[in-house]
Design an enzyme around this catalytic site. Structure first.
Site, PDB file in Angstrom:
ATOM      1  N   ALA A  24     -39.367 -24.098  56.863  1.00  0.00           N
ATOM      2  CA  ALA A  24     -39.511 -23.734  58.273  1.00  0.00           C
ATOM      3  C   ALA A  24     -39.320 -22.230  58.471  1.00  0.00           C
ATOM      4  CB  ALA A  24     -38.523 -24.515  59.130  1.00  0.00           C
ATOM      5  N   HIS A  25     -38.369 -21.653  57.744  1.00  0.00           N
ATOM      6  CA  HIS A  25     -38.170 -20.204  57.816  1.00  0.00           C
ATOM      7  C   HIS A  25     -39.445 -19.485  57.393  1.00  0.00           C
ATOM      8  CE1 HIS A  25     -33.803 -20.857  58.105  1.00  0.00           C
ATOM      9  NE2 HIS A  25     -33.683 -19.582  58.363  1.00  0.00           N
ATOM     10  N   LYS A  26     -39.998 -19.970  56.286  1.00  0.00           N
ATOM     11  CA  LYS A  26     -41.181 -19.339  55.717  1.00  0.00           C
ATOM     12  C   LYS A  26     -42.345 -19.406  56.713  1.00  0.00           C
ATOM     13  CE  LYS A  26     -43.734 -19.872  51.554  1.00  0.00           C
ATOM     14  NZ  LYS A  26     -43.993 -20.924  50.590  1.00  0.00           N
ATOM     15  N   GLU A  40     -33.507 -14.832  55.969  1.00  0.00           N
ATOM     16  CA  GLU A  40     -32.687 -14.799  57.180  1.00  0.00           C
ATOM     17  C   GLU A  40     -32.630 -13.453  57.877  1.00  0.00           C
ATOM     18  OE1 GLU A  40     -32.265 -17.248  59.160  1.00  0.00           O
ATOM     19  OE2 GLU A  40     -30.870 -18.366  57.889  1.00  0.00           O
ATOM     20  N   ARG A  97     -34.851 -25.208  57.410  1.00  0.00           N
ATOM     21  CA  ARG A  97     -34.564 -24.951  56.003  1.00  0.00           C
ATOM     22  C   ARG A  97     -35.610 -23.985  55.471  1.00  0.00           C
ATOM     23  NH1 ARG A  97     -31.976 -29.880  53.001  1.00  0.00           N
ATOM     24  NH2 ARG A  97     -33.798 -29.708  51.689  1.00  0.00           N
TER      25      ARG A  97
END
Ligand code: SF4
Lengths: 295, 203
Positions: free
Chosen positions: B37-39, B91, B34
């Protein structure tokens, strides 16, 4: 027989029923929608929902990971005596259900952002009270998911816009929401009263089965007309296109102030969870929304 | 509309075959991620730190699951998709840097992601919103979990999945976006509905 314990156990059971099994009217409507759709993508989405519902029932697991904010609608009768401490009983049942089913802890302090961890907090679970005549206690549990709730809207329209403005407001709310509230959706619409009353009526309208039209033929006609219009938008299941954007539109109204025309729209996702039971003074329990014996 | 079954690692060539509306089922490794975690993954990349997981060819799932630990074993209770628009911020870069090929979520994603899908070879797929039990059934095992300090929903859960789906391809490598196509039709339909009901069109 301990009536307090009976009320607590029944409430836990209602929460379990609500999150693991959809009421018959919604399930039937989803099945009918699957049969009606010709679009392959829409059919795939509805099939996934139906498979998911079957699996949830079979494995007794919540049909959606968002088990919502817990709301109760309680009808107490003048001749039913076990009323004192009822809000505490409902709170205890909520904590138990959160642990036993399990439900996702969804009660967050709006300033500190701290999650209470057990679905209780200030005003939560939220309890709507109604006093009626009779000799029973009626409890409805209504866990409301966040994704669809976020698409709900209040419009303080100009009285001059009238019924036409109301219809537009409802259709626009659905179009703006698109695929976000996990369609097929059910709409609760509250008209009149005031800002708070319109929203309250909108949510309360969702308690009525979608197969049942408003007793006032004029309102019933608008419900049907809006449902048809919404399904013509083509948003479809999950916003991926198709004929089924909504399974039902339920309207409730109150008289309004001459200067205002409030319209509340509460968006409910396909996971339209609710369960109702009546408890009698001798401890008998009657389930109204689900076909079950007592557990 | 065609139906495909993929095993991870999925190649660029595989996903370039797909068109919007196609249905796929994935078997192999699925990793949840989410916003947080992407960051963090992108921050690690910036700093040249090694990531705990190699994302190349795996399926990335926008999901904050409910997981229970029973006798030292993780059990997936529910694992439905979360709204993907929140990940739009990250993304495109994620696709470019880590070469994920399949992204799964709900509600659709925007232009930047669609451009990255086209350029680097990835697809965005919709999993039915709320279908948490269906998802959990396809998850055969929790292989590992990383970054649990972010909290259960935000951690990277590495799942072993079997026929995870149905997933509807909503953004393909040709620049098509199913959600945008549907919504532009909806706008046109809305005009007709207004007319039929005798409502004024202005907004
Ligand atoms: S909108 Fe409803 S079905 Fe969708 S994730 Fe939220 S609670 Fe579940």
């Amino acid at each position: 027989m301990n009536l307090v314990q009976k009320i607590e156990d029944t409430t836990v059971n209602l929460l379990r029923l609500a999150v693991t099994r959809l009421p018959r009217d919604v399930k039937d409507a989803l099945k009918a929608a699957y049969e009606r759709e010709t679009d392959q993508t829409a059919k795939t989405q509805l099939k996934a929902i139906l498979d998911n519902i079957t699996l949830a029932e079979k494995t007794e697991r919540p049909m959606c990971q968002d088990t919502g904010v817990i709301i109760f609608y309680v009808k107490i009768c003048d001749k039913f005596e076990e009323i004192s401490g009822l809000s505490e009983i409902l709170k205890t049942a909520t904590v138990r259900a959160t642990r036993e089913i399990p439900l996702r802890p969804n009660a967050v302090h709006p300033i500190t952002q701290k999650n209470s961890g057990d679905n209780t907090g200030r005003y939560i679970p939220y309890i709507n009270w109604e006093i009626i005549q009779g000799n029973f206690l009626e409890i409805t549990v209504f866990p409301k998911g966040g994704g669809s709730e976020n698409m709900s809207r209040l419009g303080m329209l100009k009285p001059g816009e009238g019924v036409e403005g109301m219809k537009k407001f409802v259709i626009d709310t659905v179009v703006q929401a698109g695929g976000q509230p996990c369609p097929p959706i059910i709409l609760g619409v509250g008209i009149g009263g005031g800002a708070d009353i319109a929203m309250k009526l909108a949510k309360k309208a969702l308690l009525r089965p979608i197969t049942q039209r408003h007793p006032d033929p004029e309102i019933a006609k608008i419900e049907e007309e809006l449902l048809e219009a919404i399904n013509e938008t083509g948003i479809g299941p999950m916003g991926l296109g198709g004929k089924t954007t909504s399974l039902g539109v339920n309207i409730e109204y109150a008289h309004r102030h001459p200067a205002s025309y409030p319209v509340g729209v509460v968006v409910q996702c396909w996971a339209a969870r609710k369960a109702t039971a009546r408890i009698y003074p001798d401890g008998t329990v009657e389930y109204l929304t689900h076909e079950v014996g007592e557990k | 509309m065609a139906v495909f079954r993929f095993k991870t690692p999925v190649s660029e060539e595989d996903v370039r075959k797909l068109k919007i509306g196609d249905i796929i089922y994935v078997t192999g490794t699925l990793v949840t991620a989410r916003d947080e975690a992407h960051k963090r993954a992108l921050e690690y990349y910036e700093k040249g730190e090694k990531l705990p997981i190699d994302f190349e060819g795996v399926a990335l799932y926008h999901c904050g699951p409910i997981i229970k630990k029973i006798n030292d074993e993780w059990i997936t209770v529910a694992a439905g998709p979360t709204t993907s628009t929140r990940m739009e911020l990250f993304e495109a870069e994620f696709i470019e840097k880590f070469k994920v090929r399949i992204i799964i979520g709900k509600g659709g994603m925007g232009k930047k992601t669609a451009e990255a899908c086209k350029k680097y070879g990835a697809v965005y797929c919709a999993f039915t919103g709320g279908a948490a039990v269906l998802a959990a059934e396809a998850i055969k095992k929790v292989k590992s979990v990383e970054w649990l300090d972010l909290g259960m929903p935000e951690a990277l859960w590495v799942f072993e999945v079997e026929n995870f789906g149905p997933l509807t391809v909503a953004i393909d490598t040709y620049g098509n976006n199913l959600y945008h196509e549907v919504m532009s039709k909806v706008e046109a339909n809305k005009k007709e509905i207004y007319e039929r009901l005798g409502l004024k069109k202005e907004e």
